[in-house]
Design a protein around this motif. Structure first.
Motif, PDB file in Angstrom:
ATOM      1  N   ALA A 460      46.754  53.221  58.213  1.00 57.75           N
ATOM      2  CA  ALA A 460      46.767  51.751  58.201  1.00 57.75           C
ATOM      3  C   ALA A 460      45.549  51.223  57.443  1.00 57.75           C
ATOM      4  O   ALA A 460      45.651  50.289  56.644  1.00 57.75           O
ATOM      5  N   MET A 461      44.398  51.865  57.660  1.00 55.92           N
ATOM      6  CA  MET A 461      43.197  51.427  56.953  1.00 55.92           C
ATOM      7  C   MET A 461      43.324  51.646  55.452  1.00 55.92           C
ATOM      8  O   MET A 461      42.921  50.808  54.647  1.00 55.92           O
ATOM      9  N   GLY A 462      43.879  52.812  55.081  1.00 56.99           N
ATOM     10  CA  GLY A 462      44.091  53.115  53.654  1.00 56.99           C
ATOM     11  C   GLY A 462      45.004  52.075  53.028  1.00 56.99           C
ATOM     12  O   GLY A 462      44.764  51.602  51.911  1.00 56.99           O
ATOM     13  N   ALA A 463      46.041  51.671  53.778  1.00 62.10           N
ATOM     14  CA  ALA A 463      46.994  50.671  53.261  1.00 62.10           C
ATOM     15  C   ALA A 463      46.282  49.336  53.064  1.00 62.10           C
ATOM     16  O   ALA A 463      46.501  48.637  52.063  1.00 62.10           O
ATOM     17  N   GLY A 464      45.401  48.974  54.012  1.00 58.24           N
ATOM     18  CA  GLY A 464      44.668  47.715  53.900  1.00 58.24           C
ATOM     19  C   GLY A 464      43.778  47.713  52.673  1.00 58.24           C
ATOM     20  O   GLY A 464      43.671  46.717  51.948  1.00 58.24           O
ATOM     21  N   LYS A 465      43.171  48.841  52.423  1.00 55.08           N
ATOM     22  CA  LYS A 465      42.265  48.959  51.281  1.00 55.08           C
ATOM     23  C   LYS A 465      43.029  48.866  49.954  1.00 55.08           C
ATOM     24  O   LYS A 465      42.632  48.135  49.034  1.00 55.08           O
ATOM     25  N   ASN A 466      44.159  49.587  49.868  1.00 52.66           N
ATOM     26  CA  ASN A 466      44.977  49.519  48.647  1.00 52.66           C
ATOM     27  C   ASN A 466      45.479  48.110  48.412  1.00 52.66           C
ATOM     28  O   ASN A 466      45.477  47.609  47.287  1.00 52.66           O
ATOM     29  N   ALA A 467      45.911  47.473  49.500  1.00 55.28           N
ATOM     30  CA  ALA A 467      46.449  46.111  49.356  1.00 55.28           C
ATOM     31  C   ALA A 467      45.351  45.161  48.876  1.00 55.28           C
ATOM     32  O   ALA A 467      45.600  44.284  48.042  1.00 55.28           O
ATOM     33  N   ALA A 468      44.113  45.350  49.382  1.00 56.18           N
ATOM     34  CA  ALA A 468      43.016  44.463  48.973  1.00 56.18           C
ATOM     35  C   ALA A 468      42.820  44.541  47.461  1.00 56.18           C
ATOM     36  O   ALA A 468      42.651  43.520  46.784  1.00 56.18           O
ATOM     37  N   ARG A 469      42.856  45.760  46.942  1.00 54.42           N
ATOM     38  CA  ARG A 469      42.692  45.950  45.492  1.00 54.42           C
ATOM     39  C   ARG A 469      43.802  45.215  44.735  1.00 54.42           C
ATOM     40  O   ARG A 469      43.560  44.502  43.769  1.00 54.42           O
ATOM     41  N   ALA A 470      45.039  45.369  45.227  1.00 52.76           N
ATOM     42  CA  ALA A 470      46.187  44.748  44.557  1.00 52.76           C
ATOM     43  C   ALA A 470      46.120  43.220  44.668  1.00 52.76           C
ATOM     44  O   ALA A 470      46.423  42.501  43.700  1.00 52.76           O
ATOM     45  N   ILE A 471      45.708  42.732  45.826  1.00 52.33           N
ATOM     46  CA  ILE A 471      45.622  41.267  46.017  1.00 52.33           C
ATOM     47  C   ILE A 471      44.550  40.693  45.083  1.00 52.33           C
ATOM     48  O   ILE A 471      44.734  39.659  44.447  1.00 52.33           O
ATOM     49  N   ASP A 472      43.437  41.390  44.988  1.00 50.60           N
ATOM     50  CA  ASP A 472      42.345  40.952  44.108  1.00 50.60           C
ATOM     51  C   ASP A 472      42.863  40.822  42.673  1.00 50.60           C
ATOM     52  O   ASP A 472      42.651  39.801  42.007  1.00 50.60           O
ATOM     53  N   GLN A 473      43.560  41.846  42.199  1.00 53.33           N
ATOM     54  CA  GLN A 473      44.095  41.808  40.824  1.00 53.33           C
ATOM     55  C   GLN A 473      45.073  40.651  40.677  1.00 53.33           C
ATOM     56  O   GLN A 473      45.050  39.916  39.699  1.00 53.33           O
ATOM     57  N   HIS A 474      45.928  40.487  41.694  1.00 52.34           N
ATOM     58  CA  HIS A 474      46.977  39.454  41.638  1.00 52.34           C
ATOM     59  C   HIS A 474      46.350  38.063  41.533  1.00 52.34           C
ATOM     60  O   HIS A 474      46.726  37.265  40.677  1.00 52.34           O
ATOM     61  N   ILE A 475      45.358  37.783  42.390  1.00 55.61           N
ATOM     62  CA  ILE A 475      44.842  36.410  42.371  1.00 55.61           C
ATOM     63  C   ILE A 475      43.930  36.152  41.175  1.00 55.61           C
ATOM     64  O   ILE A 475      43.894  35.056  40.649  1.00 55.61           O
ATOM     65  N   ARG A 476      43.254  37.192  40.702  1.00 53.35           N
ATOM     66  CA  ARG A 476      42.427  36.982  39.499  1.00 53.35           C
ATOM     67  C   ARG A 476      43.340  36.723  38.298  1.00 53.35           C
ATOM     68  O   ARG A 476      43.055  35.860  37.468  1.00 53.35           O
ATOM     69  N   ALA A 477      44.455  37.493  38.212  1.00 56.00           N
ATOM     70  CA  ALA A 477      45.395  37.296  37.093  1.00 56.00           C
ATOM     71  C   ALA A 477      46.002  35.892  37.163  1.00 56.00           C
ATOM     72  O   ALA A 477      46.179  35.213  36.146  1.00 56.00           O
ATOM     73  N   LYS A 478      46.306  35.457  38.399  1.00 51.70           N
ATOM     74  CA  LYS A 478      46.914  34.129  38.587  1.00 51.70           C
ATOM     75  C   LYS A 478      45.949  33.034  38.101  1.00 51.70           C
ATOM     76  O   LYS A 478      46.334  32.106  37.401  1.00 51.70           O
ATOM     77  N   LYS A 479      44.665  33.226  38.428  1.00 54.06           N
ATOM     78  CA  LYS A 479      43.643  32.246  38.042  1.00 54.06           C
ATOM     79  C   LYS A 479      43.543  32.146  36.517  1.00 54.06           C
ATOM     80  O   LYS A 479      43.516  31.054  35.938  1.00 54.06           O
ATOM     81  N   VAL A 480      43.557  33.341  35.867  1.00 48.18           N
ATOM     82  CA  VAL A 480      43.464  33.368  34.396  1.00 48.18           C
ATOM     83  C   VAL A 480      44.661  32.646  33.804  1.00 48.18           C
ATOM     84  O   VAL A 480      44.540  31.818  32.898  1.00 48.18           O
ATOM     85  N   SER A 481      45.881  32.905  34.334  1.00 45.29           N
ATOM     86  CA  SER A 481      47.085  32.301  33.743  1.00 45.29           C
ATOM     87  C   SER A 481      47.095  30.791  33.969  1.00 45.29           C
ATOM     88  O   SER A 481      47.556  30.032  33.123  1.00 45.29           O
ATOM     89  N   ILE A 482      46.528  30.318  35.110  1.00 44.64           N
ATOM     90  CA  ILE A 482      46.490  28.865  35.356  1.00 44.64           C
ATOM     91  C   ILE A 482      45.541  28.197  34.344  1.00 44.64           C
ATOM     92  O   ILE A 482      45.847  27.190  33.738  1.00 44.64           O
ATOM     93  N   LYS A 483      44.353  28.863  34.114  1.00 44.61           N
ATOM     94  CA  LYS A 483      43.369  28.317  33.167  1.00 44.61           C
ATOM     95  C   LYS A 483      43.965  28.239  31.762  1.00 44.61           C
ATOM     96  O   LYS A 483      43.757  27.279  31.029  1.00 44.61           O
ATOM     97  N   ALA A 484      44.736  29.325  31.381  1.00 44.09           N
ATOM     98  CA  ALA A 484      45.322  29.364  30.036  1.00 44.09           C
ATOM     99  C   ALA A 484      46.400  28.282  29.939  1.00 44.09           C
ATOM    100  O   ALA A 484      46.612  27.636  28.984  1.00 44.09           O
TER     101      ALA A 484
END
Ligand SMILES: Cc1cc2nc3c(=O)[nH]c(=O)nc-3n(C[C@H](O)[C@H](O)[C@H](O)COP(=O)(O)OP(=O)(O)OC[C@H]3O[C@@H](n4cnc5c(N)ncnc54)[C@H](O)[C@@H]3O)c2cc1C
Ligand code: SF4
Length: 484
Positions: A460-484
């Motif tokens: 469960a902890m490993g899953a939380g950690k992997n998800a955090a990485r994926a969420i970070d990428q997702h929201i940073r990408a979303k921010k870049v696309s909104i700015k563009a």
């Protein structure tokens, strides 16, 4: 170490140390502990930890690391213990595992890192779990917990639903990445199974509390008494401005056998029984939580949950006998060997190759016994374990006045039912993309038991950690696309 590398500076003989048996972790005797709630093993002293640490061969290709679901640098932290740098060892573990004091106590190391440890091929494997526990306890007890560096604030917000190991580990990672994190927890205290399921004598609650305080100091906010799907929905969280939601609500819905008598008074699910006693402190006369105090109790099941419920029942003051009723043999019991051994020492009575067929009741509707049938092992089933087959005409009764069902749990359907667009499997687990941990609904991620079904703390902890990485990428990408 000295120059000839056969002796450590403090005189421990390193050469051939791995051939010695594992250094035993001291534990309290069964008679002393049977009626109290204090922890059973008392932990290594620094001296014992260093004696065990020198058994590690410091392998160039450490198989143990591959056996650890979160890839802890095991030889490196063990070397730090050998060198007497215990705080350094704890920090090394924390680079990859944010709950080492928990994992050092409850992870099934015998099936993971220790199972593949090279020393274990000919001798007893290195006590990796014991050493992990020692380092984490040393750091906590010496008040040297240091907060890690955080990335600058991103201005993004993530909601984490559920505060078990998956949610806690995701929250810890996300807050370090600079995001604002709020955990929404249905119960009145955070911790998930670590708090309400695993008993005090196996995982002291102040350890879970310390881990949660650490997250709060890092900046994680926790809202308790918030049942997502009732208090507010996942869609409402997204509308309120959360950039992503991580669903980690576990698999806490009890299952029953569907046999006659399961609705009699005196039948509990293990989760309800353990929650009343662990979370609501029913064992403590100062708390008003009601729980049945019965003399003869049967616990049905052979996993960790069954062992926890049985050993908890044994500790209640009026209990005389506790039976474990399990349909396969001891070799097939899924509980950790250590827990089975501790249960045996404490006086649990094992009725193996035995399956309940009916719960018997008296005229007032209270449990009076459990009718069982003897089983024998047939051909292996899809799990690879030999299938238990009833022995015709072998029915017998065990006189008990309480039955606790610990035969497994299922995912709670509330979040999937109240979140349109979230796909679930026929078993009720949430479907995710293995690479991104994202569900079928954009911006909603999931991990832990709600995705895998009932599993382990470290997964469960490993899953939380992997998800955090994926969420970070997702929201940073979303921010870049909104700015563009
Ligand atoms: C009694 C017991 C003993 C165990 N022993 C071991 C062991 O020794 N070793 C091991 O590795 N594993 C053990 N396990 C399994 C392990 O604890 C779980 O695999 C692990 O806790 C799963 O973590 P999780 O974060 O996915 O879910 P959980 O720990 O179940 O946490 C989920 C959290 O979400 C909350 N929640 C649920 N629904 C909602 C909602 N709608 N809104 C808000 N919050 C919600 C719950 O209240 C809970 O706090 C044990 C399990 C039990 C029950
Ligand atoms: S496999 Fe065993 S001996 Fe080798 S580094 Fe890991 S713990 Fe040490």
């Amino acid at each position: 170490m000295t120059d000839d590398t056969s002796k450590c500076e403090d005189g421990h003989n390193r050469k051939d140390a791995h051939k010695q048996p594992r250094v035993h972790m001291p534990q309290r005797g069964a008679t002393e502990r049977r009626r109290d709630w204090a922890e059973v093993p008392t932990g290594y002293t620094a001296e014992l930890a260093r004696q065990e640490a020198i058994r590690c061969l410091q392998c160039k290709n450490p198989l143990c690391v591959a056996g650890c679901p979160v890839g802890i640098d095991i030889p490196a932290f063990i070397k730090l213990i050998e060198d007497g740098d215990y705080i350094g060892a704890a920090r090394k573990i924390k680079e990859t595992n944010s709950l080492p004091a928990v994992c050092g106590r409850v992870c099934p190391q015998e099936d993971q890192c220790e199972k593949v440890c090279i020393v274990g091929k000919k001798f007893t494997s290195v006590g990796i779990g014991h050493l992990e526990r020692f380092a984490a306890d040393y750091e906590r007890e010496h008040g040297e917990i240091k907060l890690p560096e955080k990335q600058p604030p991103t201005g993004c917000k993530v909601a984490v639903v559920g505060s078990g190991p998956a949610g806690l580990s995701a929250a810890g990672e996300l807050v370090k990445m600079g995001h604002e994190v709020v955990i929404f927890e249905a119960l009145h205290k955070p911790g998930g199974v670590l708090l309400y399921g695993i008993p005090e004598f196996r995982l002291p609650k102040d350890i879970v509390g310390a881990e949660i305080d650490y997250l709060k100091k890092l900046g994680v906010k926790i809202e308790v008494d918030c049942v997502v799907g009732k208090t507010e929905t996942v869609d409402e969280l997204l509308e309120e401005g959360f950039d992503a939601v991580f669903v980690s609500v576990g698999a806490g819905l009890p299952t029953f056998m569907d046999i006659p008598g399961e609705n009699l008074c005196g039948v509990y699910s293990a989760n309800e029984y353990l929650t009343r006693i662990n979370l609501m402190k029913a064992y403590d006369p100062e708390y008003a939580t009601p729980v049945l105090r019965k003399k003869r109790i049967a616990v049905v099941g052979g996993g960790n949950v069954a062992m926890d419920a049985a050993r908890t029942a044994l500790r209640m003051e009026v209990t005389e006998e506790v039976y474990i009723v399990y349909r396969r043999s001891r070799d097939e019991m899924p509980a950790r060997i250590e827990e089975i051994k501790h249960g045996e020492e404490e006086g649990l009575k094992f009725r193996l190759l035995t399956n309940p067929v009916k719960i018997l009741g008296n005229e007032d509707g209270w449990v009076s016994g459990i009718e069982c049938i003897k089983m024998e092992l047939g051909q292996p089933d899809e799990s690879g374990r030999r299938r238990p087959v009833p022995v015709e005409g072998s029915e017998f009764t065990i006189d008990v006045d309480c039955v606790i069902m610990a035969i497994g749990t299922r995912p709670n359907p509330l979040v999937p039912m109240t979140t349109p667009g979230l796909k679930v499997t026929p078993k009720g687990t949430i479907v995710i993309d293995e690479n991104t941990c994202e569900t079928t609904k954009e911006g909603v991620f999931a991990g832990g038991d709600i995705v895998t079904g009932a599993a382990t703390v470290i997964l469960a902890m490993g899953a939380g950690k992997n998800a955090a990485r994926a969420i970070d990428q997702h929201i940073r990408a979303k921010k870049v696309s909104i700015k563009a």
